[in-house]
Scaffold this motif. Structure first.
Motif, PDB file in Angstrom:
ATOM      1  N   ALA A 177       0.806  -1.233   0.000  1.00 48.10           N
ATOM      2  CA  ALA A 177       0.000   0.000   0.000  1.00 48.10           C
ATOM      3  C   ALA A 177       0.834   1.276   0.000  1.00 48.10           C
ATOM      4  CB  ALA A 177      -0.977   0.016   1.177  1.00 48.10           C
ATOM      5  N   ALA A 178       2.157   1.162  -0.025  1.00 46.84           N
ATOM      6  CA  ALA A 178       2.996   2.362  -0.052  1.00 46.84           C
ATOM      7  C   ALA A 178       3.068   2.952  -1.450  1.00 46.84           C
ATOM      8  CB  ALA A 178       4.401   2.031   0.445  1.00 46.84           C
ATOM      9  N   THR A 179       2.829   2.120  -2.456  1.00 51.03           N
ATOM     10  CA  THR A 179       2.985   2.535  -3.849  1.00 51.03           C
ATOM     11  C   THR A 179       1.719   2.253  -4.634  1.00 51.03           C
ATOM     12  OG1 THR A 179       5.365   2.064  -3.792  1.00 51.03           O
ATOM     13  CG2 THR A 179       4.331   2.200  -5.963  1.00 51.03           C
ATOM     14  N   ARG A 180       1.266   3.238  -5.383  1.00 54.82           N
ATOM     15  CA  ARG A 180       0.137   3.038  -6.295  1.00 54.82           C
ATOM     16  C   ARG A 180       0.679   2.580  -7.641  1.00 54.82           C
ATOM     17  NH1 ARG A 180      -4.686   4.884  -4.501  1.00 54.82           N
ATOM     18  NH2 ARG A 180      -4.637   6.111  -2.579  1.00 54.82           N
ATOM     19  N   VAL A 181      -0.067   1.725  -8.313  1.00 54.62           N
ATOM     20  CA  VAL A 181       0.433   1.082  -9.536  1.00 54.62           C
ATOM     21  C   VAL A 181      -0.415   1.449 -10.744  1.00 54.62           C
ATOM     22  CG1 VAL A 181       0.737  -1.145 -10.700  1.00 54.62           C
ATOM     23  CG2 VAL A 181       1.499  -0.844  -8.331  1.00 54.62           C
ATOM     24  N   ILE A 182       0.272   1.808 -11.823  1.00 55.52           N
ATOM     25  CA  ILE A 182      -0.348   1.986 -13.132  1.00 55.52           C
ATOM     26  C   ILE A 182       0.245   0.925 -14.055  1.00 55.52           C
ATOM     27  CG2 ILE A 182      -0.615   3.492 -15.138  1.00 55.52           C
ATOM     28  CD1 ILE A 182      -0.292   5.889 -13.274  1.00 55.52           C
ATOM     29  N   MET A 183      -0.606   0.154 -14.693  1.00 58.53           N
ATOM     30  CA  MET A 183      -0.124  -0.849 -15.630  1.00 58.53           C
ATOM     31  C   MET A 183       0.013  -0.231 -17.026  1.00 58.53           C
ATOM     32  SD  MET A 183       0.115  -3.318 -13.497  1.00 58.53           S
ATOM     33  CE  MET A 183       0.784  -4.477 -14.707  1.00 58.53           C
ATOM     34  N   LEU A 184       1.089  -0.571 -17.704  1.00 59.05           N
ATOM     35  CA  LEU A 184       1.336  -0.119 -19.069  1.00 59.05           C
ATOM     36  C   LEU A 184       0.958  -1.228 -20.033  1.00 59.05           C
ATOM     37  CD1 LEU A 184       4.878   1.425 -18.476  1.00 59.05           C
ATOM     38  CD2 LEU A 184       2.736   2.682 -18.716  1.00 59.05           C
ATOM     39  N   THR A 185       0.200  -0.884 -21.055  1.00 59.39           N
ATOM     40  CA  THR A 185      -0.235  -1.884 -22.012  1.00 59.39           C
ATOM     41  C   THR A 185      -0.167  -1.336 -23.421  1.00 59.39           C
ATOM     42  OG1 THR A 185      -2.065  -3.347 -22.615  1.00 59.39           O
ATOM     43  CG2 THR A 185      -2.652  -1.216 -21.723  1.00 59.39           C
ATOM     44  N   THR A 186       0.000  -2.208 -24.394  1.00 60.90           N
ATOM     45  CA  THR A 186       0.145  -1.797 -25.781  1.00 60.90           C
ATOM     46  C   THR A 186      -1.194  -1.551 -26.446  1.00 60.90           C
ATOM     47  OG1 THR A 186       2.165  -3.132 -25.925  1.00 60.90           O
ATOM     48  CG2 THR A 186       1.173  -2.424 -27.993  1.00 60.90           C
ATOM     49  N   PHE A 187      -2.195  -2.344 -26.085  1.00 62.24           N
ATOM     50  CA  PHE A 187      -3.473  -2.291 -26.776  1.00 62.24           C
ATOM     51  C   PHE A 187      -4.598  -1.813 -25.869  1.00 62.24           C
ATOM     52  CE2 PHE A 187      -0.969  -5.772 -28.608  1.00 62.24           C
ATOM     53  CZ  PHE A 187      -0.802  -5.265 -29.888  1.00 62.24           C
ATOM     54  N   ASP A 188      -5.503  -1.039 -26.439  1.00 55.61           N
ATOM     55  CA  ASP A 188      -6.679  -0.593 -25.709  1.00 55.61           C
ATOM     56  C   ASP A 188      -7.504  -1.818 -25.286  1.00 55.61           C
ATOM     57  OD1 ASP A 188      -8.585   0.979 -24.612  1.00 55.61           O
ATOM     58  OD2 ASP A 188      -9.507   1.583 -26.504  1.00 55.61           O
ATOM     59  N   LEU A 189      -7.927  -1.819 -24.013  1.00 58.29           N
ATOM     60  CA  LEU A 189      -8.692  -2.935 -23.465  1.00 58.29           C
ATOM     61  C   LEU A 189      -7.958  -4.264 -23.616  1.00 58.29           C
ATOM     62  CD1 LEU A 189     -12.326  -1.955 -24.495  1.00 58.29           C
ATOM     63  CD2 LEU A 189     -11.161  -1.578 -22.334  1.00 58.29           C
ATOM     64  N   ASP A 190      -6.691  -4.215 -23.349  1.00 57.98           N
ATOM     65  CA  ASP A 190      -5.843  -5.404 -23.315  1.00 57.98           C
ATOM     66  C   ASP A 190      -6.480  -6.445 -22.389  1.00 57.98           C
ATOM     67  OD1 ASP A 190      -2.365  -5.778 -23.304  1.00 57.98           O
ATOM     68  OD2 ASP A 190      -3.670  -7.144 -22.232  1.00 57.98           O
ATOM     69  N   LEU A 235      -2.041   3.449 -21.895  1.00 58.67           N
ATOM     70  CA  LEU A 235      -1.550   2.942 -23.170  1.00 58.67           C
ATOM     71  C   LEU A 235      -0.138   3.444 -23.413  1.00 58.67           C
ATOM     72  CD1 LEU A 235      -4.681   3.383 -25.467  1.00 58.67           C
ATOM     73  CD2 LEU A 235      -3.966   1.393 -24.156  1.00 58.67           C
ATOM     74  N   LYS A 236       0.702   2.598 -23.976  1.00 61.23           N
ATOM     75  CA  LYS A 236       2.099   2.958 -24.158  1.00 61.23           C
ATOM     76  C   LYS A 236       2.313   3.993 -25.264  1.00 61.23           C
ATOM     77  CE  LYS A 236       5.214  -0.285 -23.439  1.00 61.23           C
ATOM     78  NZ  LYS A 236       5.966  -1.564 -23.463  1.00 61.23           N
ATOM     79  N   ASN A 237       1.261   4.264 -26.023  1.00 67.81           N
ATOM     80  CA  ASN A 237       1.372   5.338 -27.023  1.00 67.81           C
ATOM     81  C   ASN A 237       0.722   6.628 -26.519  1.00 67.81           C
ATOM     82  OD1 ASN A 237      -1.310   4.696 -27.131  1.00 67.81           O
ATOM     83  ND2 ASN A 237      -1.407   4.352 -29.332  1.00 67.81           N
ATOM     84  N   ALA A 238       0.483   6.702 -25.210  1.00 68.36           N
ATOM     85  CA  ALA A 238      -0.119   7.904 -24.629  1.00 68.36           C
ATOM     86  C   ALA A 238       0.813   9.093 -24.810  1.00 68.36           C
ATOM     87  CB  ALA A 238      -0.408   7.687 -23.152  1.00 68.36           C
ATOM     88  N   SER A 239       0.245  10.270 -24.922  1.00 65.68           N
ATOM     89  CA  SER A 239       1.042  11.488 -25.071  1.00 65.68           C
ATOM     90  C   SER A 239       1.732  11.822 -23.756  1.00 65.68           C
ATOM     91  CB  SER A 239       0.144  12.657 -25.478  1.00 65.68           C
ATOM     92  OG  SER A 239      -0.712  13.021 -24.402  1.00 65.68           O
ATOM     93  N   PRO A 240       2.803  12.623 -23.779  1.00 64.48           N
ATOM     94  CA  PRO A 240       3.457  13.020 -22.527  1.00 64.48           C
ATOM     95  C   PRO A 240       2.494  13.671 -21.547  1.00 64.48           C
ATOM     96  CG  PRO A 240       4.850  13.573 -24.401  1.00 64.48           C
ATOM     97  CD  PRO A 240       3.545  13.106 -24.960  1.00 64.48           C
ATOM     98  N   GLN A 241       1.578  14.483 -22.057  1.00 71.25           N
ATOM     99  CA  GLN A 241       0.606  15.135 -21.175  1.00 71.25           C
ATOM    100  C   GLN A 241      -0.301  14.100 -20.503  1.00 71.25           C
ATOM    101  OE1 GLN A 241       1.214  16.013 -24.358  1.00 71.25           O
ATOM    102  NE2 GLN A 241       2.376  17.897 -23.931  1.00 71.25           N
ATOM    103  N   GLU A 242      -0.703  13.071 -21.247  1.00 70.48           N
ATOM    104  CA  GLU A 242      -1.560  12.033 -20.684  1.00 70.48           C
ATOM    105  C   GLU A 242      -0.818  11.232 -19.620  1.00 70.48           C
ATOM    106  OE1 GLU A 242      -4.540  10.981 -24.415  1.00 70.48           O
ATOM    107  OE2 GLU A 242      -2.514  10.107 -24.376  1.00 70.48           O
ATOM    108  N   VAL A 243       0.456  10.984 -19.855  1.00 69.42           N
ATOM    109  CA  VAL A 243       1.271  10.244 -18.883  1.00 69.42           C
ATOM    110  C   VAL A 243       1.377  11.023 -17.575  1.00 69.42           C
ATOM    111  CG1 VAL A 243       3.565   9.336 -18.370  1.00 69.42           C
ATOM    112  CG2 VAL A 243       2.597   9.048 -20.662  1.00 69.42           C
ATOM    113  N   LEU A 244       1.721  12.292 -17.688  1.00 69.41           N
ATOM    114  CA  LEU A 244       1.869  13.119 -16.492  1.00 69.41           C
ATOM    115  C   LEU A 244       0.549  13.251 -15.736  1.00 69.41           C
ATOM    116  CD1 LEU A 244       4.131  15.955 -17.968  1.00 69.41           C
ATOM    117  CD2 LEU A 244       4.849  14.052 -16.502  1.00 69.41           C
TER     118      LEU A 244
END
Length: 219
Positions: free
Chosen positions: A76-89, A105-114
């Protein structure tokens, strides 16, 4: 370093990690706590470094990102975001069930990542309500045969109504309008159910609601 979000990156693609590291290093309010190219190393380092947010690629050699998340999330110390190649993997549903705060999604824009990292760090799921509803419909279009442990919880009729609307993608305002409640009352119901059911956010609540069969009105 107060107010700075520490981020851990796990992906077997060196160039991908380098691009993300550069993005966070160049953006005020973020710092890279560490990185790994496989799930086993990621799980070990995240446990030691305890970054605020870990981004884990679903598919990595050896231990997968999902298995790494399974080891990381109980702390519970760290929140997790999973990275995936395909939408609705196909792995997204399992990731959310484990307690991940969302997927990117791994093709997300820098703004979306942040924005995703900021959202998760603030304690929210990074899926918009309508995306949550679409995700659940995609993975489980039929009523489940087995009742989830969620179904054994004692919920009031109003709580069940709120859960159903959350799982169908309604915002707090939409729930308030439909049930003739104030938005603050809806928030109070959600806070109580989060505590009662041991979930972190709306996404986890929606996943459990579907597994319990609560999206289906009794006949």
């Amino acid at each position: 370093m107060s107010g700075v979000v520490s981020v851990f990156l796990a992906d077997d693609d060196d160039r991908f990690r380098a691009a993300y590291c550069k993005l966070f290093d160049r953006t005020e309010g973020f710092r890279v706590a560490g990185e790994a190219g496989d799930g086993e190393t990621a799980a070990r380092l995240v446990g030691a470094l305890k970054p605020a947010v870990a981004l884990l690629d679903v598919q990595m050699p050896g231990m997968s990102g999902l298995e790494a998340a399974r080891r990381i999330l109980p702390d519970a110390a760290t929140r997790v975001i999973m990275l995936t190649t395909f939408d609705l993997d196909e792995y997204v549903y399992e990731a959310l069930s484990l307690g991940a705060s969302g997927f990117l999604l791994k093709n997300a824009s820098p703004q979306e990542v942040l924005q995703a990292v900021r959202t998760v760090h603030a304690g929210h799921a990074m899926l918009a309500p309508e995306v949550t509803a679409r995700l659940i419909r995609h993975f489980a279009p039929e009523r489940p045969e087995l009742r989830h442990a969620f179904a054994g919880q004692v919920l009031s009729e109003r709580e069940v109504q709120v859960v159903r609307l959350v799982a169908r993608g309604h915002s707090n305002q939409q729930i308030a309008d439909e049930l003739f409640l104030s938005v603050e009352t809806v928030r109070t119901y959600l806070r109580r159910m989060f505590a009662k059911l041991g979930v972190n956010d709306r996404t986890h609540l929606a996943v459990l609601a579907h597994e319990a069969g609560l999206l289906y009105e009794p006949r």
